[in-house]
Design a protein around this motif. Structure first.
Motif, PDB file in Angstrom:
ATOM      1  N   ALA A  86     -46.370 100.652  21.582  1.00 40.64           N
ATOM      2  CA  ALA A  86     -45.619 101.888  21.103  1.00 40.64           C
ATOM      3  C   ALA A  86     -44.019 101.703  21.136  1.00 40.64           C
ATOM      4  N   GLY A  87     -43.405 100.635  21.710  1.00 39.98           N
ATOM      5  CA  GLY A  87     -42.076 100.210  21.743  1.00 39.98           C
ATOM      6  C   GLY A  87     -41.348 100.568  23.035  1.00 39.98           C
ATOM      7  N   TYR A  88     -42.162 101.019  24.157  1.00 44.28           N
ATOM      8  CA  TYR A  88     -41.422 101.468  25.524  1.00 44.28           C
ATOM      9  C   TYR A  88     -40.924 100.378  26.391  1.00 44.28           C
ATOM     10  N   ALA A 136     -53.757  97.491  32.665  1.00 43.46           N
ATOM     11  CA  ALA A 136     -53.231  96.368  31.761  1.00 43.46           C
ATOM     12  C   ALA A 136     -53.639  96.991  30.381  1.00 43.46           C
ATOM     13  N   SER A 137     -54.788  97.728  30.008  1.00 47.04           N
ATOM     14  CA  SER A 137     -54.938  98.599  28.573  1.00 47.04           C
ATOM     15  C   SER A 137     -53.650  99.342  28.313  1.00 47.04           C
ATOM     16  N   MET A 138     -53.285 100.312  29.311  1.00 46.70           N
ATOM     17  CA  MET A 138     -52.448 101.171  29.063  1.00 46.70           C
ATOM     18  C   MET A 138     -51.172 100.851  28.948  1.00 46.70           C
ATOM     19  N   ALA A 198     -38.515 103.914  30.060  1.00 48.94           N
ATOM     20  CA  ALA A 198     -39.839 103.871  29.707  1.00 48.94           C
ATOM     21  C   ALA A 198     -40.725 105.062  30.303  1.00 48.94           C
ATOM     22  N   SER A 199     -40.318 105.257  31.570  1.00 52.71           N
ATOM     23  CA  SER A 199     -40.907 106.660  32.342  1.00 52.71           C
ATOM     24  C   SER A 199     -40.623 107.945  31.535  1.00 52.71           C
ATOM     25  N   ASP A 232     -39.431  92.832  25.628  1.00 53.25           N
ATOM     26  CA  ASP A 232     -39.484  93.907  24.599  1.00 53.25           C
ATOM     27  C   ASP A 232     -38.683  93.731  23.282  1.00 53.25           C
ATOM     28  N   HIS A 233     -38.426  94.945  22.514  1.00 61.89           N
ATOM     29  CA  HIS A 233     -37.338  94.731  21.555  1.00 61.89           C
ATOM     30  C   HIS A 233     -36.111  95.055  21.797  1.00 61.89           C
TER      31      HIS A 233
END
Length: 694
Positions: free
Chosen positions: A100-102, A91-93, A110-111, A356-357
């Motif tokens: 970071a916008g991934y 969860a933290s990662m 994202a990967s 996300d964005h």
């Protein structure tokens, strides 16, 4: 063995220290996420704790067995290690990645970014930038060839790969080898059969990329057909169905404009059980309710998850939710969705989640509090006949049933049950005459198949009043290329569908007792006149010398015989008490001789034993039905009174169907009034009626 596989094995043996050296493995392992395509699982409850890690391991195992140069294996190993990590992470990662916008919802993009970040942590002297660029691009575009073939991704999504190939930093033969092997690993790890089916097309797309041929974007209707492949394999006649959609031509321009700029995720898993018209309406709703001008990606993963649950231990479509959605879509016309304001539905609405964005949305349906409670109620009440009646009332109140014969969640098991007693159905086929044959209430289609095989030149037609049965048979006909036909129609008025004197053989196989049990006649169910009306309707449809063939339940005579049922297991007494309360056919009169022995009329005892034999699985439906409705004498009287002297009873047999005695042997003993053991009464009749010649 690949080093990555060795690391996974170490982890399996409990050596968690390996996670400190292999951060890709830590991401895959240290996660609460269970992102898995539900097409790939049989039971939601049995999804393992680390499904993405298991999938990654399978891809690496396939790579390990391939005959490739070591450098190529090294590159593909790096790709496969990293290409699924965005689906996982603690969860933290995941919060760090999101900050970071991934774009975590688009896992290949994202990967690739997560892989790139990991490379930047290395010393510059340790980095191979050509290799990194290749691995990054392969991660970024992995799976897209398969998605393009399925209609989910546009060809332009492969442009990063095409551009890298055009740079010629990797020789074309090596690049082609890498791409074929990569796609084999990621597709075969899902299903070896799937890889076998798409291998040729994958090679074709790779050749396009290597040779730099022109754009291969497909027209809208072609892409639409690609998105419906699962439904087509299951029996959807795509060309026929698209012609049936009102105002499709008006919708096509708007849909084509929308589809040319969006990529799709989990479409097949979420939408293949909906009809093509419903599929189209869902996308028209999407255009209306989403930021359609700026959209780039749409995932149906939320709907895929919301629409499935475990039913009796197996993954199944939640039919309660699906029917609510179907009813909602049925209220909306294509023209309304294109040009008019549509009223809000108080029970269900399309739900859009912004991710996300990026220009990316998730799609599902949400339900009102009343709708959610209804769904919850139905799921809890799937076995109890009292609740089943309440379910039907609720569905009728909300308008969610397709017709009065819609069996809701039990439709598939009902159709499977209708294919039982195959040996007896084979006997029916032996007595068929002529070249036009009707099967009334064809169920799952087993008898239709037998008839078409035995009489390939005959016109074989199945007639059923239930819309769902007809829809399922039409899909079966399409996917198995059957020659028989099906009609939705009322067996009490066959002339409306086939005319008078136009049929040679009409078959009632285990269907007349259902008509007797479910069809209200003169204001009530369980009315003997239903049988007479069905026979009259069939007789009028027959040609001279034509036949009616009946296989159904029978009662025993004399009716006043008494039978004693001794339950060997006390727990089964509760089943009996429940049955006599729930059975709808007639009042069951009985008396207890002792705490485990009950005495009752012979036909009541047999009617109970039918349901007792079928057990809990079928109980909710069996207590609604009366299998035996006439004694032999009563049946003959009904035939003569309904059909007159023109009807000739060629065969009239009755017998105990195989299996009943064996199944009940360890559960009950049956005696007469003198406590002497007796056999079970006859259960089934076989009747052939021939119409006289002119």
């Amino acid at each position: 063995m690949l080093k990555s596989l060795q690391s996974i094995q170490q982890l399996k043996y409990g050596e968690k220290s390996v996670l400190q050296q292999q951060n890709w493995l830590a991401f895959l392992y240290q996660t609460e996420q269970k992102n898995v395509n539900l097409e790939q699982v049989d039971s939601l409850a049995e999804i393992e704790d680390h499904p993405v890690l298991s999938y990654t391991e399978r891809t690496l195992q396939i790579l390990n067995k391939l005959s490739l140069p070591q450098d190529s294996k090294h590159i593909l190993e790096e790709v496969l290690k990293w290409c699924e990590v965005a689906k996982c992470g603690s969860a933290s990662m995941r919060k760090i990645w999101l900050d970071a916008g991934y774009p975590l919802a688009i896992h290949n993009l994202a990967s690739a970014q997560i892989y790139a970040t990991a490379q930047m942590e290395k010393l510059i002297s340790e980095r191979n930038f050509v290799e990194e660029e290749l691995i990054y691009t392969l991660i970024q575009t992995h799976g897209l060839i398969g998605q393009y073939i399925r209609g989910e991704a546009r060809y332009q999504q492969l442009q990063p790969l095409a551009q890298l190939i055009s740079l010629q930093i990797i020789p074309d033969p090596i690049m082609r080898e890498l791409l074929i092997a990569l796609n084999q690993c990621i597709i075969e790890a899902v299903s070896p059969t799937l890889w076998k089916n798409v291998k040729e097309k994958v090679n074709e797309v790779i050749l396009w990329l290597i040779t730099g041929t022109d754009d291969h974007e497909v027209p809208f209707q072609v892409r639409l057909k690609q998105l419906r492949q699962h439904a087509i394999l299951y029996g959807e006649d795509f060309e026929k169905e698209i012609q049936r959609i009102p105002d499709f031509e008006k919708a096509e321009e708007r849909l084509a404009l929308f589809f040319h700029k969006v990529d799709l995720w989990y479409v097949e898993s979420a939408l293949s059980d909906f009809t093509l018209e419903e599929f189209i309406k869902i996308f028209l709703l999407l255009i209306r309710t989403s930021p359609s001008l700026t959209l780039g990606h749409i995932t149906f993963e939320p709907l895929m998850r919301d629409l499935h649950y475990d039913y009796k231990g197996k993954k199944a479509v939640n039919l309660y939710k699906k029917r609510i959605i179907e009813a909602y879509l049925n209220e909306l016309s294509v023209e309304e969705l294109l040009y008019h304001e549509i009223p809000a539905n108080q029970h269900v609405s399309l739900k859009i989640d912004l991710y996300d964005h990026v220009q990316f949305i998730g799609v599902t349906f949400c339900f009102s509090n009343a709708g959610e409670k209804l769904i919850e109620f139905c799921q809890e009440a799937e076995k109890d006949p009292v609740y089943e009646r309440a379910i039907i009332l609720l569905y009728d109140f909300f308008g969610f049933r397709k017709d009065a014969f819609d069996r809701l969640q039990n439709e598939k098991s009902y159709l499977a049950d209708m294919n039982h007693a195959q040996n007896f159905k084979k006997k029916i086929v032996d007595y068929v005459v002529g070249d036009t044959i009707l099967d009334i209430g064809p169920g799952g289609g087993f008898l239709l198949d037998l008839l078409s095989t035995r009489y390939p030149d005959a016109k074989v037609i199945g007639i059923d009043i239930a819309a769902n049965v007809i829809a399922e048979l039409e899909r079966k006909k399409q996917r198995e290329q059957k020659g028989w036909e099906v009609l939705q129609g009322d067996a009490l008025d066959l002339q409306q569908y086939v005319g008078e004197g136009q049929v040679d053989t009409i078959i009632f196989s285990s269907i007349l007792h259902e008509m007797f049990s479910y069809i209200p006649y003169e204001g009530k169910k369980f009315h003997p006149a239903v049988i007479g009306q069905a026979l009259q309707s069939a007789f009028l449809a027959l040609r001279p010398n034509g036949r009616i063939i009946i296989r159904d339940g029978i009662m025993t005579e004399p009716k006043n015989l008494v039978r004693n049922i001794h339950f060997r297991n006390k727990a089964d007494i509760a089943f009996f008490n429940r049955y006599v309360h729930d059975f709808k056919g007639r009042e069951i009169k009985y008396k207890w001789l002792d705490e485990q022995t009950v005495s009752l009329p012979i036909n009541d005892s047999m009617e109970f034993l039918y349901t007792f034999t079928w057990g809990e699985e079928s109980y909710p439906h069996e207590v609604q039905e009366q299998f035996g409705y006439f004694t032999p004498s009563e049946y003959k009287d009904c035939i003569q009174q309904s059909l007159g002297s023109e009807a000739n009873i060629m065969i009239f047999e009755h017998y105990l169907q195989e299996g009943y005695e064996e199944h009940l042997l360890d559960r009950i003993s049956l005696t007469d009034e003198s406590q002497q053991p007796v056999r079970l009464p006859d259960s089934t009749c076989f009747i052939i009626i021939e119409k006289g010649s002119l």
